[in-house]
Design a protein around this motif. Sequence first.
Motif, PDB file in Angstrom:
ATOM      1  N   UNK A 142      47.328 -26.086 119.572  1.00  0.00           N
ATOM      2  CA  UNK A 142      48.616 -25.723 119.555  1.00  0.00           C
ATOM      3  C   UNK A 142      49.149 -26.454 120.749  1.00  0.00           C
ATOM      4  N   UNK A 143      48.605 -26.539 121.859  1.00  0.00           N
ATOM      5  CA  UNK A 143      48.873 -27.327 122.935  1.00  0.00           C
ATOM      6  C   UNK A 143      49.203 -28.822 122.690  1.00  0.00           C
ATOM      7  N   UNK A 144      48.297 -29.496 121.831  1.00  0.00           N
ATOM      8  CA  UNK A 144      48.605 -30.723 121.266  1.00  0.00           C
ATOM      9  C   UNK A 144      49.847 -30.843 120.385  1.00  0.00           C
ATOM     10  N   UNK A 145      49.919 -29.856 119.532  1.00  0.00           N
ATOM     11  CA  UNK A 145      51.261 -29.710 118.814  1.00  0.00           C
ATOM     12  C   UNK A 145      52.477 -29.544 119.643  1.00  0.00           C
ATOM     13  N   UNK A 146      52.422 -29.293 120.881  1.00  0.00           N
ATOM     14  CA  UNK A 146      53.583 -29.227 121.593  1.00  0.00           C
ATOM     15  C   UNK A 146      54.005 -30.311 122.373  1.00  0.00           C
ATOM     16  N   UNK A 147      52.913 -31.392 122.037  1.00  0.00           N
ATOM     17  CA  UNK A 147      53.331 -32.735 122.580  1.00  0.00           C
ATOM     18  C   UNK A 147      52.328 -33.246 123.622  1.00  0.00           C
ATOM     19  N   UNK A 148      51.560 -32.236 124.131  1.00  0.00           N
ATOM     20  CA  UNK A 148      50.518 -32.780 125.062  1.00  0.00           C
ATOM     21  C   UNK A 148      49.276 -33.763 124.373  1.00  0.00           C
ATOM     22  N   UNK A 149      49.073 -35.119 125.004  1.00  0.00           N
ATOM     23  CA  UNK A 149      47.806 -35.788 124.653  1.00  0.00           C
ATOM     24  C   UNK A 149      46.640 -34.932 125.029  1.00  0.00           C
ATOM     25  N   UNK A 150      45.744 -34.819 124.157  1.00  0.00           N
ATOM     26  CA  UNK A 150      44.460 -34.176 124.543  1.00  0.00           C
ATOM     27  C   UNK A 150      43.445 -35.160 124.223  1.00  0.00           C
ATOM     28  N   UNK A 151      42.339 -35.058 125.280  1.00  0.00           N
ATOM     29  CA  UNK A 151      41.213 -35.977 125.335  1.00  0.00           C
ATOM     30  C   UNK A 151      40.029 -35.057 125.575  1.00  0.00           C
ATOM     31  N   UNK A 152      39.252 -34.768 124.390  1.00  0.00           N
ATOM     32  CA  UNK A 152      38.130 -33.780 124.554  1.00  0.00           C
ATOM     33  C   UNK A 152      36.936 -34.466 124.282  1.00  0.00           C
ATOM     34  N   UNK A 153      36.026 -34.348 125.320  1.00  0.00           N
ATOM     35  CA  UNK A 153      34.622 -34.844 125.407  1.00  0.00           C
ATOM     36  C   UNK A 153      33.729 -33.691 124.918  1.00  0.00           C
ATOM     37  N   UNK A 154      33.000 -33.882 123.896  1.00  0.00           N
ATOM     38  CA  UNK A 154      31.955 -32.839 123.581  1.00  0.00           C
ATOM     39  C   UNK A 154      30.810 -33.278 122.809  1.00  0.00           C
ATOM     40  N   UNK A 155      29.883 -32.018 122.922  1.00  0.00           N
ATOM     41  CA  UNK A 155      28.598 -32.478 122.083  1.00  0.00           C
ATOM     42  C   UNK A 155      28.565 -31.676 120.738  1.00  0.00           C
ATOM     43  N   UNK A 156      29.511 -30.971 120.708  1.00  0.00           N
ATOM     44  CA  UNK A 156      29.716 -30.009 119.232  1.00  0.00           C
ATOM     45  C   UNK A 156      30.094 -30.825 118.297  1.00  0.00           C
ATOM     46  N   UNK A 157      29.091 -31.250 117.678  1.00  0.00           N
ATOM     47  CA  UNK A 157      29.450 -31.801 116.014  1.00  0.00           C
ATOM     48  C   UNK A 157      29.912 -31.022 115.170  1.00  0.00           C
ATOM     49  N   UNK A 158      29.828 -29.407 115.168  1.00  0.00           N
ATOM     50  CA  UNK A 158      30.186 -28.704 114.395  1.00  0.00           C
ATOM     51  C   UNK A 158      31.607 -28.444 114.236  1.00  0.00           C
TER      52      UNK A 158
END
Length: 229
Positions: A182-198
Amino acid sequence: MIEFSHVSKNYGAGSRAVKDLNLTIRDGEFVFVVGRSGSGKSTLLKMLLKEVEPTKGRIVVNDMDLGKMPRRFVPKYRRKLGVVFQDFRLLKDLTVFENVAFAQRVIGVPGRVIRETVPEMLRLVGLSAKYKAYPRQLSGGEQQRVAIARALINNPEVLLADEPTGNLDSFHTHEIMSLLEEINQRGTTVVAVTHSQEMVAEMNKRVITMDRGAVISDVGGEAGGTYED
């Protein structure tokens, strides 16, 4: 826009965390960065935050060349970035309202503005009713939502999320990822590091896979297929 041009980062004893990285993240994108431990994901974020400097190469964030940025400008630059960590990093003796407001107080935002903007941000993350609660009175998912509200309160252009659901169960993981979307849809670029393949598999986003400091796969989101500049 975020641009890495031939970026490498070496630590002591010849340890290379990032190797000749070339990468562009456009304004408004939602990007996952995945890979095994030691693949270079966290170093990538630390270089964006200017916590560590690249050994060579060039990093540009929204037309700012980080390598040419004077040290005195770094705090102001970091205010344009929102950061969310796996361990929340809330101030345990402050209420939900005070934790979010703290990010504004440290940069001198007037109290009148704080009283207007913090409730708006708490509504966005669904915590209006918990504004008087302390972190110990919240679930893990609620604590992470407070951390996200704090990261967003100063209207950052980019949100960096380092394992934002690493300490959460499946239900709260989905809750947090829906909020980030939702935050991304408001225009903020999101870069998320994760191990969660699911989690990555469920969300139709661009996925950058790193291994031993290099990008080995860069697959686009909604368009599908290999990402191309």
